[in-house]
Design a protein around this motif. Structure first.
Motif, PDB file in Angstrom:
ATOM      1  N   PHE A 110       0.900  -1.275  -0.001  1.00 42.07           N
ATOM      2  CA  PHE A 110       0.158  -0.015   0.143  1.00 42.07           C
ATOM      3  C   PHE A 110       0.764   1.269  -0.048  1.00 42.07           C
ATOM      4  O   PHE A 110       0.620   2.155  -0.722  1.00 42.07           O
ATOM      5  CB  PHE A 110      -0.969   0.037   1.309  1.00 42.07           C
ATOM      6  N   GLU A 111       1.920   1.208   0.826  1.00 45.17           N
ATOM      7  CA  GLU A 111       2.844   2.363   0.959  1.00 45.17           C
ATOM      8  C   GLU A 111       3.535   2.691  -0.375  1.00 45.17           C
ATOM      9  O   GLU A 111       3.771   3.821  -0.724  1.00 45.17           O
ATOM     10  CB  GLU A 111       3.586   2.268   2.247  1.00 45.17           C
ATOM     11  N   VAL A 112       3.880   1.580  -1.026  1.00 43.41           N
ATOM     12  CA  VAL A 112       4.670   1.838  -2.394  1.00 43.41           C
ATOM     13  C   VAL A 112       3.721   2.490  -3.156  1.00 43.41           C
ATOM     14  O   VAL A 112       4.309   3.297  -4.047  1.00 43.41           O
ATOM     15  CB  VAL A 112       5.225   0.484  -2.905  1.00 43.41           C
ATOM     16  N   ASN A 113       2.510   2.011  -3.272  1.00 42.82           N
ATOM     17  CA  ASN A 113       1.527   2.638  -4.130  1.00 42.82           C
ATOM     18  C   ASN A 113       1.369   4.171  -3.647  1.00 42.82           C
ATOM     19  O   ASN A 113       0.914   4.927  -4.763  1.00 42.82           O
ATOM     20  CB  ASN A 113       0.266   1.831  -4.286  1.00 42.82           C
ATOM     21  N   SER A 122       7.358   0.275 -12.463  1.00 35.31           N
ATOM     22  CA  SER A 122       8.303  -0.770 -11.542  1.00 35.31           C
ATOM     23  C   SER A 122       8.142  -2.306 -12.294  1.00 35.31           C
ATOM     24  O   SER A 122       8.900  -3.001 -12.247  1.00 35.31           O
ATOM     25  CB  SER A 122       7.854  -0.827 -10.301  1.00 35.31           C
ATOM     26  N   TYR A 123       6.872  -2.273 -12.926  1.00 34.24           N
ATOM     27  CA  TYR A 123       6.687  -3.841 -13.337  1.00 34.24           C
ATOM     28  C   TYR A 123       6.417  -3.936 -14.804  1.00 34.24           C
ATOM     29  O   TYR A 123       6.050  -4.733 -15.203  1.00 34.24           O
ATOM     30  CB  TYR A 123       5.459  -4.509 -12.547  1.00 34.24           C
ATOM     31  N   GLY A 124       6.513  -2.762 -15.701  1.00 34.28           N
ATOM     32  CA  GLY A 124       6.405  -2.896 -16.937  1.00 34.28           C
ATOM     33  C   GLY A 124       4.741  -2.978 -17.553  1.00 34.28           C
ATOM     34  O   GLY A 124       4.735  -3.413 -18.864  1.00 34.28           O
ATOM     35  N   ILE A 125       4.064  -3.006 -16.627  1.00 37.20           N
ATOM     36  CA  ILE A 125       2.487  -2.809 -17.154  1.00 37.20           C
ATOM     37  C   ILE A 125       2.359  -1.752 -18.057  1.00 37.20           C
ATOM     38  O   ILE A 125       2.228  -0.681 -17.425  1.00 37.20           O
ATOM     39  CB  ILE A 125       1.487  -3.051 -16.082  1.00 37.20           C
ATOM     40  N   PRO A 126       1.646  -2.062 -19.168  1.00 29.67           N
ATOM     41  CA  PRO A 126       1.142  -0.793 -19.978  1.00 29.67           C
ATOM     42  C   PRO A 126       0.264   0.090 -19.128  1.00 29.67           C
ATOM     43  O   PRO A 126      -0.418  -0.093 -18.544  1.00 29.67           O
ATOM     44  CB  PRO A 126       0.540  -1.283 -21.084  1.00 29.67           C
ATOM     45  N   VAL A 127       0.458   1.528 -19.464  1.00 33.25           N
ATOM     46  CA  VAL A 127      -0.435   2.576 -18.777  1.00 33.25           C
ATOM     47  C   VAL A 127      -1.733   2.206 -19.342  1.00 33.25           C
ATOM     48  O   VAL A 127      -2.502   2.179 -18.079  1.00 33.25           O
ATOM     49  CB  VAL A 127       0.050   3.675 -19.468  1.00 33.25           C
TER      50      VAL A 127
END
Length: 98
Positions: free
Chosen positions: A22-25, A45-50
């Motif tokens: 949660f804190e990372v987000n 961080s994880y390369g998930i497309p916008v």
């Protein structure tokens, strides 16, 4: 996980990991995750497309920022729900089975 499904808490290590995530987000530290924070974390961080990030956020957020309480509910749902349509399945992006 059956005990969690029946209302018992996650083990301490997983509760701490959930709080960490949660804190990372929550980049701003305002105790809410907004669409820009979520998209930034998961894209950079994880390369998930916008666009996938934005779609996932809309699925999990009901159009609102995500509070700690909602994040915890989504976290639990992600790990214990057997329902494919469960909102928690979108916590880490669009699931592969969609």
């Amino acid at each position: 996980m059956q005990s969690v499904k029946h209302g018992k808490p996650f083990p301490e290590w997983q509760q701490r990991f959930m709080q960490f995530m949660f804190e990372v987000n929550d980049k701003s530290g305002d105790n809410e995750i907004d669409i820009d924070e979520y998209t930034t974390v998961w894209n950079k961080s994880y390369g998930i497309p916008v666009e996938e990030c934005r779609e996932a956020f809309h699925k999990i957020s009901d159009g609102k920022n995500i509070t700690r309480e909602v994040f915890e509910m989504l976290w639990i749902e992600y790990f214990v729900s057997n329902e494919r349509a469960a909102r928690g399945n979108y916590l880490f992006g669009i699931p592969d089975f969609i």
